[in-house]
Motif scaffolding. Sequence first.
Motif, short mmCIF file in Angstrom:
data_model
loop_
_atom_site.label_atom_id
_atom_site.label_comp_id
_atom_site.label_asym_id
_atom_site.label_seq_id
_atom_site.Cartn_x
_atom_site.Cartn_y
_atom_site.Cartn_z
N ASP A 296 1.17 -1.32 0.11
CA ASP A 296 -0.08 -0.34 0.37
C ASP A 296 0.78 1.10 0.23
OD1 ASP A 296 -2.75 -0.96 -0.34
OD2 ASP A 296 -2.43 -1.22 2.26
N ARG B 5 2.68 1.99 -3.13
CA ARG B 5 1.82 2.25 -4.58
C ARG B 5 2.16 3.94 -4.68
NH1 ARG B 5 -2.61 -0.58 -3.19
NH2 ARG B 5 -0.95 -2.72 -4.44
N LEU B 6 1.44 4.60 -3.08
CA LEU B 6 1.71 5.75 -2.54
C LEU B 6 3.07 6.32 -2.86
CD1 LEU B 6 0.02 5.64 0.60
CD2 LEU B 6 -1.08 6.73 -1.59
N SER C 275 5.66 5.41 -5.07
CA SER C 275 5.04 5.23 -7.14
C SER C 275 4.46 6.74 -7.76
CB SER C 275 5.24 3.81 -7.15
OG SER C 275 5.08 2.84 -7.35
N ALA C 276 3.55 7.09 -6.55
CA ALA C 276 2.54 8.10 -7.51
C ALA C 276 3.44 9.19 -6.82
CB ALA C 276 1.28 7.46 -6.96
N PRO D 265 4.93 12.22 -6.96
CA PRO D 265 6.19 13.08 -8.39
C PRO D 265 7.32 14.21 -7.32
CG PRO D 265 3.97 13.99 -8.48
CD PRO D 265 3.61 13.35 -7.13
N ALA D 266 7.00 14.02 -6.16
CA ALA D 266 8.18 14.76 -4.81
C ALA D 266 9.07 13.65 -4.45
CB ALA D 266 7.47 15.47 -4.32
N MET E 206 9.19 10.25 -6.69
CA MET E 206 9.89 9.37 -7.08
C MET E 206 9.68 9.66 -8.74
SD MET E 206 10.40 6.83 -5.69
CE MET E 206 11.16 5.57 -6.63
N GLY E 207 8.57 11.24 -9.07
CA GLY E 207 8.68 11.97 -9.68
C GLY E 207 10.39 11.98 -11.11
N ALA E 208 10.66 11.93 -12.54
CA ALA E 208 11.71 12.33 -13.43
C ALA E 208 12.28 12.91 -12.10
CB ALA E 208 11.08 12.41 -14.54
N GLY F 184 12.72 14.40 -9.23
CA GLY F 184 12.32 14.26 -7.74
C GLY F 184 13.37 13.93 -6.72
N THR G 117 -5.59 3.43 -4.08
CA THR G 117 -4.35 4.40 -4.31
C THR G 117 -4.26 4.50 -2.93
OG1 THR G 117 -3.54 3.45 -6.13
CG2 THR G 117 -2.21 5.36 -4.98
N HIS H 147 -7.83 2.63 -0.50
CA HIS H 147 -7.61 1.33 0.42
C HIS H 147 -8.83 0.19 0.63
CE1 HIS H 147 -3.87 2.72 0.35
NE2 HIS H 147 -3.79 3.23 1.72
N ASN I 207 14.97 17.51 -17.63
CA ASN I 207 15.21 18.61 -16.37
C ASN I 207 16.11 19.35 -15.48
OD1 ASN I 207 12.62 16.22 -15.92
ND2 ASN I 207 13.88 14.33 -15.00
N ILE J 234 8.55 18.76 -9.92
CA ILE J 234 8.53 18.12 -8.77
C ILE J 234 6.93 18.75 -8.19
CG2 ILE J 234 9.57 20.03 -7.07
CD1 ILE J 234 10.76 17.40 -5.79
N SER K 115 1.12 13.37 -10.96
CA SER K 115 1.81 12.43 -10.62
C SER K 115 2.12 11.46 -12.64
CB SER K 115 1.24 11.33 -10.16
OG SER K 115 -0.09 11.33 -9.87
N ARG L 78 5.79 12.89 -21.12
CA ARG L 78 6.80 13.14 -20.83
C ARG L 78 6.99 11.51 -21.69
NH1 ARG L 78 12.95 13.99 -17.84
NH2 ARG L 78 11.91 11.67 -17.74
N ILE M 15 -0.06 4.44 -11.44
CA ILE M 15 -0.12 5.97 -11.72
C ILE M 15 1.44 6.19 -11.62
CG2 ILE M 15 -0.44 8.21 -10.55
CD1 ILE M 15 -3.30 6.11 -9.34
N GLY M 16 2.60 7.04 -11.55
CA GLY M 16 3.06 8.12 -11.17
C GLY M 16 4.70 6.23 -11.85
N SER M 17 6.02 6.65 -11.35
CA SER M 17 6.81 5.68 -11.60
C SER M 17 6.83 4.01 -11.30
CB SER M 17 8.05 6.70 -11.22
OG SER M 17 8.00 7.82 -11.26
N GLY M 18 6.96 3.75 -10.61
CA GLY M 18 7.06 2.40 -9.96
C GLY M 18 6.94 1.68 -10.85
#
Lengths: 579, 389
Positions: A212, A215-216, A218-219, A221-222, A224-226, A228, B91, B94, B257, B263, B267, B273, B330-333
């Motif tokens: 859980d 997952r957060l 990964s979401a 930006p601060a 895990m963002g490019a 970040g 996400t 829950h 970047n 930043i 997300s 990009r 979502i995001g970069s995982g």
Amino acid sequence: MGRILKIDLQYKSTKIIEPGIELYKKFTGGRGLAGHYLRPYCTLQWESPEMPLLFFTGPLCGTGSPSSGLVYLVSVSPLTGCVSDCAICGEFGPELKRAGWDGIIITGRSEGLCGIKITDGEIEFSNAENLKGNPITTVFGSLSGKGASAASGPAAEQGILYSDIVFNDSHFTGGNGFGTVMHSKGLKYIDVQGSGKTGVYDNGELNEARDDILRLVSASPALMGAPGISEYGTGAFLDLMQSRLMLPADNFRKTSFPGAGKLNAYSFRQRFGSAKGGCAGCPVLCKKSSSDGRTIPEFEAMAGFTSLTGNREIDTVMAACVFCKEQGIDPFIAASSIACYTEVKRISPEKLDLMKLLEEIAFSRGDGELLKTGPKEIARALGKPELSMTVKGLPLPPADPRGAYGTALGYAVSTKGGDYSHAFPLSHEILRKPVATERFSFSGKGRIIKLSEDMYAAADSLSACRHIFLTASLEEYSKVFRAVTGIEMSGHDLAICGERVCYNEKIMSHLRGFTSDDDDLSERFFSEPGSSGNGIKISTINREEFYAARERYYRVRGLAPDGAPLKEKCEELGLEWII
Amino acid sequence: MDHLTAKYLKKLVSQKICESNAPLFGVLDDRLYWSSEKSEIPVLEPVIKNSGASSILFSPPAEPYRSVIDYLCEYSSREGVIKPDDTETRTFLHDIPVVEEFTPERISDGLKRRKGIIIPGKGILTQGSMSPEQAFVIYSSICFSTFVKFMTDFYYHSKGLIKMNGDPEPVAVKAVRWYSETLSSAVTLPEARGPFSSGEDAIQAMAEAGSLTVSSGMVDSFFGNISVRIENTIYISQTGSSLDELAGCIDPCPMDNSTTNAITASSEFPAHRALYSTSNRKTILHGHPKFSVTMSMLCDDISCVNRGRCHIKCSKARHIKGIPVVPGEIGSGPYSLSKTMPAAMTGRGVIIWGHGLFTAGEEDFTDAYKNLLHIEKNCFNTYLDLTGC
């Protein structure tokens, strides 16, 4: 049930404390439990042999909980006289836990400089006189290299009030002068090595809770963002401060620095390369190092040795940070001291020789004797106390309070002085997490600051990294806590623990003589506007609105109008009333 | 905070998730304020005072959400929670606790666990730790995710793959009729014409398209993002910004970047990009239209080894009326949709499993918006065909 190791350096004796489950439920661990053990001694002078220096991990340390390997240091700061704390990532926390200790309490004063080696339950003391005067790298080179280590540098021996303890050659204690406290005890280093394993109550639930949170993460930006923290370290904040016109320049005379675009995290990466590092098991890995292994400056040092002091040479920033590390000097407080000094002395940035001043500080030469006392004392001694950009003697971080009013309030009321780690209002005022709040407004900020302080205190007591709370919350970590300990506590229950930790710190602050007069900002922020532009106006802070917000904070926090603790609130939180 | 509560009270009604005068905000700083006088206040006052929140929002939802939630509470709640499977729930929420008693103690217990709860027959109660906006967003999210859960369950029920208790059909019919009316009113198209040469033009066009996307009723304002590429800069909505309130919430982010402004960007910046880097698209629009999300989650292969992990593991080449459905988070995982969406964006758009819909344009937002509407309508009509609603 954990154990705490108490070490008396005068007698080279040790004692084991077993706190009991109720105390753990009350303070959880980490910063909270350390504060509990500091309280009986909190009115002592920082250099008193009886003043404890505490190293505490939390219940999640050494488990599969995400980003939860921190160790917290608590004592009284020589720079500010405040009860202070700092979080250290890296291997020290997990190693201490593996050795079977939830915390170490160090008291007494060794006759000669000594070192401590902890190998599981075995404690050895050794003579460390031979390490005196050696740079940090040499000190670490002389240690076992196994497990984890913490050491003070030459700066502590020189009595620099903002000397740091350095952990595993790369992590610093953040400017509160704990290196000097450590040296005052005649302690050069702690070497710790453990072979145990932290038990987990329910691995299945821990994995679910971990997913859980990841997952957060990964979401975010601060995180895990490019652009970040994971990619650029905390230096990623520099551009953000510049774009929001709250990057302090020239000792907070301006809030924008024209050279920022060539001194940002991207420029450091281009110039020096970037490798990721950080705590084992952390998805973010916020520590960055150059291709030749030097540590890339954190945001505070990056801003300190650029905009705050007016330096525009990227190589000088790197050299200054390396020098500070080797000496055990906190880079940001050194930069703040130099910024204050150069304003008082009217030294223009073009004529500033940053490295020369750092050497004067390190070796107590020239004005180094004055510079090593920090900006508040520098400004006072030179007859310009109003040019100290500090709260309770601690220099403000590189986020100008005129650009975010919750940040301004958070600085003022923090028990450790001008600091944003206790409430981190930039999270919502600038980074928009968990939700964006209006940065040029005090509306609602009294309660928001109080609740944020509680949340971060709870995180610090769990040993969870504050960065993760840019995306996760105590709701997610309560599930982790239950999985690890088997104890049912909701996010709200953990926040109550955090409230108790904060209130205990308020009590200690009060006992050390701090009042609402100290919960204030420098005059500059009320009388001189910042640098406006790009449709953003950085005005002065309205003093009446600021005081009104502070009053609301006191009420929400359960303090008297003068900021003093109240008996009924102590009772409500199960804290000992002031005698 | 008064202006914030007023704003979100208005939004709750304009987005058709609450009826006029139904919602109640309680806001706590050093004093407690209520947005209006309501009979529930005596129960809710101790709740907010003993909570770690700065605001709470209580309201019965408007139809058809009310019927959907009442049904789920009566028949689908497991162990006191409703657990939708969409991305917003997985996400951020829950699960959603169902609290059977409207008492301070029981409500407080529920809110200690999660940011929002359902009280059957009474309404939804949500909290914001810092701002009424959080309470609003969670409220809106609960409405969305329960709607999607009901619709997916009803599909499987209508196919005989699961058995829903009671009689879900009247609820389903009510929901689709309501949505049919909503969609039929979405006729306006964006006027701003590209290609955009200045950041100012791009920002205005984004604001217009974002606003239209919300007013169409297809999506909630909060969840979604939008961007324009001009040369090597991506103008993108900030994280946590609302598609219908983009003024001051757009970051110019260099694609290399060279400043880290992104930043605070959405997300989904990595996905935007990635698409710009591999195509000649100049605009991207992303939202969570209800039936695109619902349809993406419908798969008859109930014995599939990836069942339960479809959002990251689905390996089938799925399409809905020619629109690809791909997994991604979502995001970069490791399962980031930035690794799946761009390659699939060869036609009108891409649906992300359980999450939402991406569309893109080569000059401005006309095509991106039209495609969003077109795909959502197709998904809706397909759902009607499949379920016989």
